[in-house]
Each structure stands twice: as structure tokens, then as C-alpha cells.
Design an enzyme around this catalytic site. Structure first.
Site, PDB file in Angstrom:
ATOM      1  N   GLU A 150      33.662  47.940  21.866  1.00  0.00           N
ATOM      2  CA  GLU A 150      34.484  49.144  22.499  1.00  0.00           C
ATOM      3  C   GLU A 150      35.801  48.743  23.128  1.00  0.00           C
ATOM      4  OE1 GLU A 150      33.251  52.281  22.095  1.00  0.00           O
ATOM      5  OE2 GLU A 150      35.351  52.210  22.495  1.00  0.00           O
TER       6      GLU A 150
ATOM      7  N   LYS B 251      36.898  41.147  20.988  1.00  0.00           N
ATOM      8  CA  LYS B 251      36.804  41.970  22.146  1.00  0.00           C
ATOM      9  C   LYS B 251      37.215  41.043  23.110  1.00  0.00           C
ATOM     10  CE  LYS B 251      34.953  44.573  25.048  1.00  0.00           C
ATOM     11  NZ  LYS B 251      34.984  45.776  25.445  1.00  0.00           N
TER      12      LYS B 251
ATOM     13  N   CYS C 145      34.327  44.844  32.762  1.00  0.00           N
ATOM     14  CA  CYS C 145      34.746  44.136  31.636  1.00  0.00           C
ATOM     15  C   CYS C 145      35.257  42.668  31.643  1.00  0.00           C
ATOM     16  CB  CYS C 145      35.594  44.640  30.561  1.00  0.00           C
ATOM     17  SG  CYS C 145      34.316  45.914  29.866  1.00  0.00           S
TER      18      CYS C 145
HETATM   19  C1  UDX Z   1      39.342  47.084  30.259  1.00  0.00           C
HETATM   20  C2  UDX Z   1      40.147  47.315  28.726  1.00  0.00           C
HETATM   21  O1  UDX Z   1      41.310  47.797  29.205  1.00  0.00           O
HETATM   22  C3  UDX Z   1      39.573  47.985  27.780  1.00  0.00           C
HETATM   23  O2  UDX Z   1      40.075  47.889  26.602  1.00  0.00           O
HETATM   24  C4  UDX Z   1      37.927  47.347  27.573  1.00  0.00           C
HETATM   25  O3  UDX Z   1      37.194  48.156  26.491  1.00  0.00           O
HETATM   26  C5  UDX Z   1      37.082  47.436  28.955  1.00  0.00           C
HETATM   27  O4  UDX Z   1      38.110  46.740  29.941  1.00  0.00           O
HETATM   28  P1  UDX Z   1      38.638  48.901  32.218  1.00  0.00           P
HETATM   29  O5  UDX Z   1      38.246  47.904  32.937  1.00  0.00           O
HETATM   30  O6  UDX Z   1      38.125  50.154  32.032  1.00  0.00           O
HETATM   31  O7  UDX Z   1      39.104  48.713  30.659  1.00  0.00           O
HETATM   32  O8  UDX Z   1      40.108  49.573  32.794  1.00  0.00           O
HETATM   33  P2  UDX Z   1      41.721  48.615  32.820  1.00  0.00           P
HETATM   34  O9  UDX Z   1      42.625  49.910  32.796  1.00  0.00           O
HETATM   35  O10 UDX Z   1      41.796  47.847  31.616  1.00  0.00           O
HETATM   36  O11 UDX Z   1      41.808  48.031  34.350  1.00  0.00           O
HETATM   37  C6  UDX Z   1      41.172  46.898  34.729  1.00  0.00           C
HETATM   38  C7  UDX Z   1      41.557  46.448  36.216  1.00  0.00           C
HETATM   39  O12 UDX Z   1      42.878  46.154  35.993  1.00  0.00           O
HETATM   40  C8  UDX Z   1      41.771  47.661  37.093  1.00  0.00           C
HETATM   41  O13 UDX Z   1      41.243  47.295  38.216  1.00  0.00           O
HETATM   42  C9  UDX Z   1      43.004  48.068  37.251  1.00  0.00           C
HETATM   43  O14 UDX Z   1      43.372  48.488  38.500  1.00  0.00           O
HETATM   44  C10 UDX Z   1      43.686  46.714  37.157  1.00  0.00           C
HETATM   45  N1  UDX Z   1      45.033  46.681  36.552  1.00  0.00           N
HETATM   46  C11 UDX Z   1      45.356  47.180  35.246  1.00  0.00           C
HETATM   47  C12 UDX Z   1      46.043  46.054  37.285  1.00  0.00           C
HETATM   48  O15 UDX Z   1      45.906  45.615  38.223  1.00  0.00           O
HETATM   49  N2  UDX Z   1      47.211  46.045  36.753  1.00  0.00           N
HETATM   50  C13 UDX Z   1      47.690  46.484  35.439  1.00  0.00           C
HETATM   51  O16 UDX Z   1      48.875  46.513  34.970  1.00  0.00           O
HETATM   52  C14 UDX Z   1      46.770  47.316  34.738  1.00  0.00           C
END
Ligand code: UDX
Ligand code: ADP
Length: 465
Positions: free
Chosen positions: A162, A221, A277
């Protein structure tokens, strides 16, 4: 099974299984999708008007097809028996004890779901590994299923990782960058791969449906998440240099992101990444590398998590320092508890670590988050190693209004980038705070100049103010 009357069962009605299989039902009206879970309360919530997960657009999808070709049930065995395809979307938390504690994924739920399939299936199934799992989990699933299969019943295993991100799960599922399907490269494996590819082909362009071997799919993944997290740790490492030199991390990220080889995404510095994740997958990769006797590789990836912890502790130190080296009896308004905006999920949220330290520093903490449930905040903060229920009661109050949370506060600490924090009436907030009034922007997204003009002392990650 024909394409028209295909039956899909999804084991695990969580953040992954729920939205993923709801979108499959929405996009494939002739396919019957039953999502099952052992947790009856969760199933009841999926069957109610108040879904157990907050995800923009999810209500519309579920309400459009629930009762038509989408069903939520706790009758796990029946759904397994009726299905042609079974997604396994159960939780795989990091192990807390035993071999690999703190690194390896706990596969007990995957194993028990797999054993259940083996036990109750009365016809052949395609079993799809959907939970985030370490490389080679499919092999274990296959061993269990094969050892338990009976005459005439065949199990094919696919890996279909996913890639949805919380908060944007519905658009991510509707318009994916790619759909990845791994299988054993045998004629049967490829046939099973094609059955699942045909389901996705109902709405995903063919060229975006990628097929490969099982191990490549499983590793992809982990690799994708590790690479994304690595970008965040890289920009966060640079944010420390920016704070020390007077450079602005947003400007640096912008300049670097314009290089088409680098690109602009996932270069937003922050108080640290959270979510279920990133950390888990990297720790899985570290564990895998160590088990493969690749210590340098393990150390390399471990550093991404170390940097993330460092970012949180650096921010904490900055807060304490600016608040005259003590938080004792100070009122801190914490804006945002979710690990990112547009979700009520708090798993690995930086807020948990920060608030834990605020409690230890004997501050009074006022928490406001637009979506996280009160009970979730309490559960997260009363975990062993965070705070005792007594400490929690003494130190933490939850508010449902940001202005109330900030009343009489010495400082506001912004930990989640909710849009509504940008448009608050900060003059009103300021008027009701102790002076000097501080704002610590852990997401670099508030209008610093405007806040300073009101009178706030502002601190922003990755920038001297
Ligand atoms: C992530 C992956 O993006 C997704 O493809 C995978 O399937 C599951 O893990 P998710 O954890 O839901 O998704 O959110 P994501 O948008 O990736 O953000 C993860 C963390 O990184 C958040 O705490 C977010 O605030 C932080 N983040 C993200 C940053 O600090 N800076 C960024 O530029 C992007
Ligand atoms: P994820 O983010 O991976 O979707 P969640 O914890 O949100 O993880 O959801 C996983 C769900 O799987 C939980 O609701 C849990 O009750 C369910 N679950 C775990 N094991 C089983 C099982 N053997 N049978 C049915 N449901 C299960």
C-alpha cells in the site's frame, strides 16, 4: 470465478484495509467486497454514520456502496470461505520484546490471520499481503498455507503493498502513481497476479499496474518509505545548520527542489516525521540488513531515525532555553497532536515525544487538536515510558477550542500543520496569554512577520527569527 461475480474479503478494517477495499468496491460495482475485523466495535463504527477513521472523502465512498457491494462484518470465517481474493491488512507493530525487539515487525497478527484462512477455507484462494511487512513474509504465509492446504485447495500468495498516505488516502487510491503486484514467477503465480491486476484495471491505467517478483515487491515498499523518510531527515539535518548560520531552510529546500533530479516534494523541514510507517519500515530494513550481516547498511538507515529523534530533542531544547530554562508550572498550549494534518491518527506523532518531555519538565500542558479523540490522547500519553496516569492527570488538559487552550498560556507549541492554525485570530490569542508570549512553530507554516507585529516572540525550525 469470473470477473463479474468476484468476491473479495479484506481481513483488518484499519487505516489500510478500510479505505483500500472501500475504494475497490466503489470502483468495481460488480465485485462484492466484505471487510472483516475481530474488533466488533470497529465493525459497528464502519456500519454507522460515524466511521472509525477520519479521512477526507472516505464517507462519500463508503456511503455510496455500503450495503450494495461493500459490507463490514465480524464474521471472519464466513467471509474467508466465500471469497476468491483475500487481502490481509492486519496490524504489524514493531516488536516490544523478544528477538528483534524495537526493530523487527511483530507478525503475530499476520500469522494468525493466515492460519485462519488455512483452517477455514473450503476452496482455492488468492491471498494478498497488504499489511506493511518485512521482506519474505509472503514466504512464511505460503509455508503456513501450503502445510495446511487440503486436497483440491490451492493458495496463491501475492504482495500488493500500500502506498497511500493518510489524509490523502482517497485521492492516492483513486489516482495512484503506481500499483505494485508481486508474485512467484510461476505460471500459477502470474495467473493470480493477473486476476488482481484486472481488479485494479477497472480504474487504474494499465501502464501504472506494475508486476514483479514477490521479494522485489516486498522490498520496494520498505525502500520507498525509507527513501521518503531519508529526505525528511536530510532536510531536518540541514535545518540545524540553517538555525546556526542564518540560512533559511525553506529557501534551501526551494533552491534544491528546483533541480529536476531532486524535485520539491518531501523536503519540508519539521519537528520530525511520525506515522505508522516510516519509522517501522526503516527499523525493519535495519533489522533485515543486520540479519543479512550487512552492518554498514543497517547503520546507514538507522541514522535516518536517529536524526528524527535528534530533531525532536533539538526543538525541545530550544523551547526550554527560550522559556528562561524552565518549564516548571508554565502553561504550554500544544496545537496539534496528530502526526500530520487531515488525520486523527497519532501513531509515532512527534507530539507524543514532546508532551512526554513537557510533563517531565513539570509544565501544565493544554492540548488542542481538531480531530484526535480525547481518549486517544490519554491512551498515548499514559503508555508505559511516557507518563503515569497520575502524571497525566496532573499535567495535561484537553481543550476543544484553540482560544481556550491558549488562554493564560506562556507559549504555544505548534506540532501539526492543520490549516486552521494559519487563520486563527492571533491578536485575540495574544491578548489572553501571559507575556512575553511565545510561539514555537514546529511546522514552519505560520506568518512569522504578522505574529511578531502582534507582539509574539516567534521561534521557527530551520530559521533564525
Ligand atoms: C507514508 C507514505 O507517504 C505512504 O506512501 C506509505 O504508504 C505510508 O507512509 P503517511 O505516514 O500516511 O504515508 O504520511 P506522509 O505524508 O508520508 O507523512 C509522514 C510524516 O512525515 C508526517 O509526520 C509528516 O508530517 C512528515 N513530513 C512529510 C515532513 O515532516 N516533511 C515532509 O516534507 C513530508
Ligand atoms: P493498519 O494501519 O495497518 O491498517 P490498524 O491497526 O489500523 O492497522 O488495523 C488493523 C486491524 O486488523 C485492526 O482493526 C485489528 O483488529 C485487525 N486484526 C488484527 N488481526 C486480525 C485477525 N486475525 N482477524 C481479523 N482482524 C484482525
Amino acid at each position: 470465478m469470473t470477473k463479474e461475480n468476484l468476491k473479495i474479503c479484506c481481513i483488518g478494517a484499519g487505516y489500510v484495509g478500510g479505505p483500500t477495499c472501500a475504494v475497490i468496491a466503489y470502483k468495481c460495482p460488480t465485485v462484492t467486497v466484505t471487510i472483516v475485523d475481530l474488533n466488533e466495535d470497529r465493525i459497528a463504527a464502519w456500519n454507522s454514520d460515524n466511521l472509525p477513521i477520519y479521512e477526507p472523502g472516505l464517507d462519500d465512498v463508503v456511503f455510496a456502496c455500503r450495503g450494495r457491494n461493500l459490507f463490514f462484518s465480524s464474521e471472519v470465517d464466513q467471509a474467508i470461505q466465500e471469497a476468491d481474493l483475500i487481502f490481509v491488512s492486519v496490524n504489524t507493530p514493531t516488536k516490544k520484546s523478544g528477538i528483534g525487539a524495537g526493530f523487527a515487525a511483530d507478525l503475530a497478527y499476520v500469522e494468525s490471520a493466515t492460519r485462519r484462512i488455512a483452517q477455514v477455507a473450503t476452496s482455492s484462494k488468492i491471498v494478498i499481503e497488504k499489511s506493511t511487512v518485512p521482506c519474505r513474509t509472503a514466504e512464511s504465509m505460503r509455508a503456513i498455507l501450503e502445510a495446511n492446504s487440503r486436497d483440491g485447495i490451492r493458495f496463491d500468495i501475492l504482495s500488493n503493498p500500500e502506498f497511500l498516505a493518510e489524509g490523502t488516502a482517497i485521492p492516492d487510491l483513486m489516482y495512484p502513481d503506481r500499483v505494485l503486484i508481486g508474485s512467484l514467477q510461476t505460471p500459477e503465480g502470474i495467473k493470480a497476479q493477473n486476476v488482481l491486476a484486472d481488479v485494479y484495471a477497472n480504474w487504474v491505467p494499465k501502464e501504472k499496474i506494475i508486476t514483479m517478483g514477490l521479494w522485489s515487491s516486498e522490498l520496494s515498499k520498505l525502500a520507498a518509505n525509507a527513501l521518503l523518510a531519508q529526505r525528511i531527515s536530510s532536510i531536518n539535518a540541514l535545518s540545524a545548520i540553517c538555525e546556526a548560520t542564518g540560512a533559511d531552510v525553506d529557501e534551501v529546500a526551494y533552491a534544491c527542489g528546483l533541480d529536476s533530479r531532486i524535485g520539491p516534494k518531501f523536503l519540508k523541514a519539521s519537528v520530525g516525521f511520525g506515522g505508522s510507517c516510516f519509522q517501522k519500515d526503516i527499523l525493519n530494513l535495519v533489522y533485515l540488513s543486520e540479519s543479512l550481516h550487512l552492518p554498514e547498511v543497517a547503520e546507514y538507515w538507522k541514522q535516518v531515525v536517529t536524526m528524527n529523534e535528534y530533531q525532536k530533542s533539538r526543538f525541545l531544547e530550544r523551547i526550554v532555553k527560550r522559556l528562561f530554562n524552565t518549564l516548571t508550572n508554565k502553561n504550554l498550549a500544544v496545537f496539534g497532536f496528530a502526526f500530520k494534518k487531515n488525520t486523527g491518527d497519532t501513531r509515532e506523532s512527534a507530539a507524543i515525544t514532546l508532551v512526554k518531555h513537557f510533563i517531565q519538565e513539570k509544565a501544565n500542558i493544554h492540548i488542542y487538536d481538531p480531530k484526535v479523540e480525547d481518549a486517544q490522547i490519554e491512551m498515548d500519553l499514559c503508555e508505559p515510558g511516557i507518563a503515569t496516569p497520575e502524571q497525566y492527570k496532573k499535567s495535561v488538559t484537553i481543550f476543544h477550542d484553540p482560544y481556550e487552550a491558549a488562554k493564560n498560556a506562556d507559549a504555544i507549541v505548534v506540532l501539526t500543520e492543520w490549516d486552521e492554525f494559519k487563520t486563527l485570530d492571533y491578536q485575540r490569542v495574544y491578548n489572553n496569554m501571559h507575556k512575553p508570549a511565545f510561539i514555537f512553530d514546529g511546522r514552519l507554516f505560520l506568518d512569522t512577520k504578522k505574529l511578531q507585529n502582534i507582539g509574539f516572540q516567534v521561534e521557527v525550525i530551520g530559521r533564525q527569527v
